[in-house]
Write an enzyme that holds these catalytic residues in place. Structure first.
Site, PDB file in Angstrom:
ATOM      1  N   THR A   6       0.842  -1.191   0.000  1.00 46.02           N
ATOM      2  CA  THR A   6       0.000   0.000   0.000  1.00 46.02           C
ATOM      3  C   THR A   6       0.877   1.240   0.000  1.00 46.02           C
ATOM      4  OG1 THR A   6      -1.730   1.216   1.213  1.00 46.02           O
ATOM      5  CG2 THR A   6      -0.125   0.005   2.522  1.00 46.02           C
ATOM      6  N   PRO A   9      -0.023   4.819   4.680  1.00 45.16           N
ATOM      7  CA  PRO A   9       0.450   4.356   5.992  1.00 45.16           C
ATOM      8  C   PRO A   9      -0.683   4.141   6.993  1.00 45.16           C
ATOM      9  CG  PRO A   9       1.002   6.673   5.652  1.00 45.16           C
ATOM     10  CD  PRO A   9       0.502   6.152   4.344  1.00 45.16           C
ATOM     11  N   GLU A  32      -2.911  -3.574 -12.062  1.00 51.05           N
ATOM     12  CA  GLU A  32      -4.223  -4.086 -11.680  1.00 51.05           C
ATOM     13  C   GLU A  32      -4.941  -4.655 -12.899  1.00 51.05           C
ATOM     14  OE1 GLU A  32      -6.783  -1.566  -9.495  1.00 51.05           O
ATOM     15  OE2 GLU A  32      -5.343  -1.163  -7.893  1.00 51.05           O
ATOM     16  N   ASP A  61      -8.142  -4.901  -1.752  1.00 47.48           N
ATOM     17  CA  ASP A  61      -8.888  -4.174  -2.777  1.00 47.48           C
ATOM     18  C   ASP A  61     -10.297  -3.961  -2.235  1.00 47.48           C
ATOM     19  OD1 ASP A  61      -8.791  -2.934  -5.366  1.00 47.48           O
ATOM     20  OD2 ASP A  61     -10.218  -4.432  -6.039  1.00 47.48           O
ATOM     21  N   HIS A 201     -15.044  -2.104   6.778  1.00 47.68           N
ATOM     22  CA  HIS A 201     -14.957  -3.319   5.975  1.00 47.68           C
ATOM     23  C   HIS A 201     -13.543  -3.864   5.968  1.00 47.68           C
ATOM     24  CE1 HIS A 201     -13.768  -0.394   2.696  1.00 47.68           C
ATOM     25  NE2 HIS A 201     -14.534   0.362   3.470  1.00 47.68           N
TER      26      HIS A 201
END
Length: 216
Positions: A6, A9, A32, A61, A201
């Site tokens: 990623t 941070p 991607e 994702d 999520h």
């Protein structure tokens, strides 16, 4: 040590709240694939990142799935946000009878090893930069797809989902679709970082991953 692929941070800090292992940020720009499900995109990224890091990696994702639009924009959420904007997404949803939606995240884990059978799916399809055609996917689950060759790397997938509704934009915090996504009467943009992380999520996907990873 786990490499979290990623550029954010904040995601790494969120992950450390769930994982005992040291989690480090791994800045790797993987290509991607275009696909209709989050798992396909995340699994492809995890394979590419594992080969670059030469160690265990997690890739996430995420997307916004709107019920009235059969789950669209889903994996295309970032593109739609950039091209259409969240206010237009709200205006498109407003006339619909159903304003229900969900944020979903898939955490993909790859360490180069095989996995024991558990309820969470395993993606075994090595796509080499291309998504499976719709006819090839059919109704297959990630466990049922044909393996992509002897060098295909299995990837374990963990999904987190939080339900809500699409509403007129409210709140000054967060990012992306947060101002138009309401959960429990409050938009994500109206929540503090701690409040959002408690129901997010991504957090739910990380919790599932952490439980499984601790038992390996």
């Amino acid at each position: 040590m786990l490499n979290f692929v990623t550029t954010n941070p904040g995601k790494v800090r969120e992950a450390t709240a769930y994982l005992d292992d040291e989690v480090v940020q791994f800045d790797f720009d993987y290509p991607e694939v275009q696909a209709d499900d989050l798992g396909t995109v995340a699994a492809h990224g995890a394979r590419a990142a594992y080969r670059a890091a030469d160690g265990p990696v997690i890739v996430d994702d995420a997307g916004l799935f709107i019920d009235a639009f059969d789950g669209f924009p889903g994996p295309y959420s970032s593109y739609v946000e950039d091209r259409v904007g969240i206010e237009r997404v709200w205006r498109l949803t407003e006339p619909e009878d159903d304003h229900g939606a969900a944020f979903k995240t898939v955490i993909a884990y790859c360490d180069g090893e095989e996995f024991a059978a558990t309820p969470e799916p395993i993606d075994r399809e090595e796509r080499r930069g291309q998504d499976l055609a719709a006819d090839d996917r059919g109704g297959a689950t990630t466990d049922e797809q044909v393996a992509g060759g002897e060098d295909a790397l299995p990837v374990k997938l963990f999904e987190g989902r939080v339900p809500g509704d699409i509403v007129a934009p409210r709140g000054d915090g967060g990012f992306g679709y947060d101002p138009i996504f309401e959960h429990g009467g409050t938009t994500f943009a109206e929540m503090s970082t701690d409040e959002k992380n408690a129901v997010s999520h991504r957090g739910r996907a990380l919790a599932k991953f952490a439980e499984w990873h601790a038992g390996r």
